[in-house]
Design a protein around this motif. Structure first.
Motif, PDB file in Angstrom:
ATOM      1  N   ARG A 166      38.396  54.717  30.686  1.00 34.50           N
ATOM      2  CA  ARG A 166      38.354  54.348  32.395  1.00 34.50           C
ATOM      3  C   ARG A 166      38.359  54.856  33.184  1.00 34.50           C
ATOM      4  NH1 ARG A 166      41.567  50.794  34.546  1.00 34.50           N
ATOM      5  NH2 ARG A 166      43.972  49.948  33.116  1.00 34.50           N
ATOM      6  N   ARG A 217      40.040  50.779  37.553  1.00 37.76           N
ATOM      7  CA  ARG A 217      39.254  49.847  37.494  1.00 37.76           C
ATOM      8  C   ARG A 217      38.253  49.391  36.150  1.00 37.76           C
ATOM      9  NH1 ARG A 217      35.474  52.758  41.892  1.00 37.76           N
ATOM     10  NH2 ARG A 217      36.707  51.725  44.350  1.00 37.76           N
ATOM     11  N   ARG A 218      38.330  48.334  35.729  1.00 43.35           N
ATOM     12  CA  ARG A 218      38.623  47.713  33.870  1.00 43.35           C
ATOM     13  C   ARG A 218      36.900  47.099  34.469  1.00 43.35           C
ATOM     14  NH1 ARG A 218      42.912  47.088  31.478  1.00 43.35           N
ATOM     15  NH2 ARG A 218      41.667  45.658  30.843  1.00 43.35           N
ATOM     16  N   TRP A 233      33.781  51.096  37.853  1.00 43.80           N
ATOM     17  CA  TRP A 233      33.298  49.554  38.626  1.00 43.80           C
ATOM     18  C   TRP A 233      33.966  48.505  37.213  1.00 43.80           C
ATOM     19  CZ3 TRP A 233      33.122  50.743  43.398  1.00 43.80           C
ATOM     20  CH2 TRP A 233      33.101  49.562  43.864  1.00 43.80           C
ATOM     21  N   ASP A 234      34.307  47.492  38.376  1.00 43.19           N
ATOM     22  CA  ASP A 234      35.020  46.258  37.487  1.00 43.19           C
ATOM     23  C   ASP A 234      33.556  45.811  37.314  1.00 43.19           C
ATOM     24  OD1 ASP A 234      37.954  46.882  38.561  1.00 43.19           O
ATOM     25  OD2 ASP A 234      37.752  45.611  40.178  1.00 43.19           O
ATOM     26  N   GLY A 235      33.537  45.293  35.656  1.00 44.80           N
ATOM     27  CA  GLY A 235      33.112  44.564  35.374  1.00 44.80           C
ATOM     28  C   GLY A 235      31.289  45.279  34.995  1.00 44.80           C
TER      29      GLY A 235
END
Length: 475
Positions: free
Chosen positions: A39, A48-49, A91-93
């Motif tokens: 990531r 970001r996760r 990007w998160d999610g």
């Protein structure tokens, strides 16, 4: 519609398992040991996760990820080389389509073309083409991803002689929002092909490019390198440079910047850590004319260092990669300039003296010569009237210095912006809102929105410098 309008619902674990079973490449989630590495992007300020990262092996993997994301209502991010200023490759999610495993390059030396996978860096391309004495116009660092740079326009050392990267794009294989694979070129999907040449990742995932190659130097050998001046001489150097550059043969180009001389070879130790004005030159013409063509740039003023030398074009492209490894903290600000005015020079002198860290810098990249001879409406990249793409970057390895580099870059830009042309090179743009995205495209924006409506009507590809489909409210 802007990024803030989207939520990020999480798919069921069983669904992710089903996706993984369909892919030829690995699917990496937070439970996997390699997640944090997967990531990470070039800009260390981006943390970001994503929900999962699909390291795609082929176009079929890309198509499967797109279909899965749309069926699940999942955010979709696309990562090429990972250099993007805003860090949109993660990007998160989100489900990340990671192209970094797709790295093949095929050169047709006789036809002067190269086919390039979407996960390649320009180092991959130069490594294949320069041994044939050829190159495709690209940027200024070998570690830059092909996809991101090419889709945003592509300003580089070869722009004065051969135009932008998009001017050498012959065709592109694109996976669209519905998962279909098409080839875009001047006769097949011509509107899509137009939009890809500067419109960014708004229209699909480009899994391969075919570019024209051009002769550079003698068998790929150019004359290049930096000429460094004392920072106190920067106003004089900038006034000289702005007048000289448009008069030079197009085989010679050079960008100008303010920087701190790195504390490393090949720079003399007595110059380490000294603030300076630098021009990095690249001459791609016949070797027997190099001395005469470069005499004006070699002999001007009282340089601290004249580092001009023959080298492979690929070596010049790699020159800054070691100084700027992945993972540094970056804060970007940028504008386009039709001139380097006296007022601008005053601002440059002020903030050059205030460079907050050794990596922080300002660059002005010329867009003239061959790049100017393309009509502004012929490609999505609109800035064909001459001038410079300018960028101010606060950079440092230490996250503790994030505030200092950000404040310097913002203050510098605030004072410099009134001297600009008002637009911005999209590849240098961070997350600055819809109005700034519009400014990157000027009169081409409305056509881009219509192309978006044709090829991505539901705005599946919105984690980018987004151009909403025509008819979609913004804000």
């Amino acid at each position: 519609m802007s990024l803030k309008d989207y939520s990020a619902p999480q798919p069921r674990a069983a669904d992710i398992g089903g996706l993984a079973a369909t892919l030829d490449g690995p699917l990496i989630t937070a439970e996997d040991a390699g997640y944090d590495e997967a990531r990470a992007v070039y800009n260390g300020m981006i943390d970001r996760r994503p929900f999962a990262i699909a390291r795609c092996a082929n176009a079929a993997d890309v198509a499967g990820c797109i279909r899965f994301a749309t069926e699940e209502g999942l955010e979709l991010a696309v990562r090429g080389g990972g250099h993007n200023a805003g860090g949109f490759g993660v990007w998160d999610g989100a489900l990340v389509i990671d192209l970094s495993a797709m790295r093949s390059v095929d050169v047709d030396a006789e036809a002067h073309t190269v086919r390039v996978d979407g996960g390649c860096t320009w180092g991959d391309v130069d490594g294949a083409t320069v041994p044939y004495g050829m190159a495709t116009p690209s940027g200024f660092m070998a570690s830059t991803g092909v996809g991101g740079l090419a889709l945003g326009g592509g300003v580089g050392y070869l722009s004065r002689r051969y135009g932008l990267t998009v001017d050498s794009l012959l065709s592109a294989d694109v996976v669209l929002a519905d998962g279909t694979l098409v080839t875009a070129d001047p006769t097949s999907h011509p509107d899509l092909f137009w939009g890809l040449r500067g419109g960014g990742g708004n229209f699909g995932v480009v899994v391969s490019f075919r570019f024209a190659c051009h002769d550079v130097g003698e068998h790929g050998t150019v004359v290049g390198g930096p000429v460094l001046y004392d920072l106190a001489d920067a106003p004089e150097v900038m006034r000289w440079y702005r007048e000289l550059l448009p008069t030079l043969p197009e085989e010679l180009s050079g960008w100008i910047g303010l920087l701190t001389i790195p504390p490393a070879a090949p720079f003399p130790e007595e110059l380490w850590g000294r603030k300076a004005c630098a021009i990095v030159w690249c001459y791609t013409g016949p070797a027997d004319k190099a001395a005469a063509v470069m005499a004006p740039v070699r002999d001007f003023g009282s340089p601290l260092l004249v580092g001009l030398a023959p080298m492979p074009f690929s070596a010049l492209q790699q020159a800054f990669d070691g100084l700027y490894p992945a993972g540094l903290q970056w804060y970007w600000k940028a504008d386009m300039f039709t001139e380097i005015s006296d007022a601008a020079i005053d601002v440059h002198a002020k903030y050059g003296a205030l460079l907050p860290t050794g990596h922080s810098t300002m660059h002005l990249y010329p867009i003239d010569g061959a790049a100017m001879r393309v009509d502004a409406a012929a490609t999505a990249f609109p800035y064909r009237g001459g001038g410079w793409a300018g960028t101010i970057v606060g950079v440092d390895p230490d996250p503790a210095n994030t505030g200092a580099i950000t404040e310097w870059a913002k203050a510098y830009w605030d004072e410099l912006h009134p001297t600009s042309a008002g637009g911005v090179y999209v590849n240098f743009l961070g997350q600055e809102g819809d109005d700034r995205v519009r400014s990157a495209y000027g009169a081409n924006y409305d056509r881009l929105a219509r192309v978006k409506a044709q090829y991505d009507p539901h705005n599946v590809f919105h984690i980018n410098q987004n151009i909403p489909p025509a008819g979609t409210p913004t804000g």
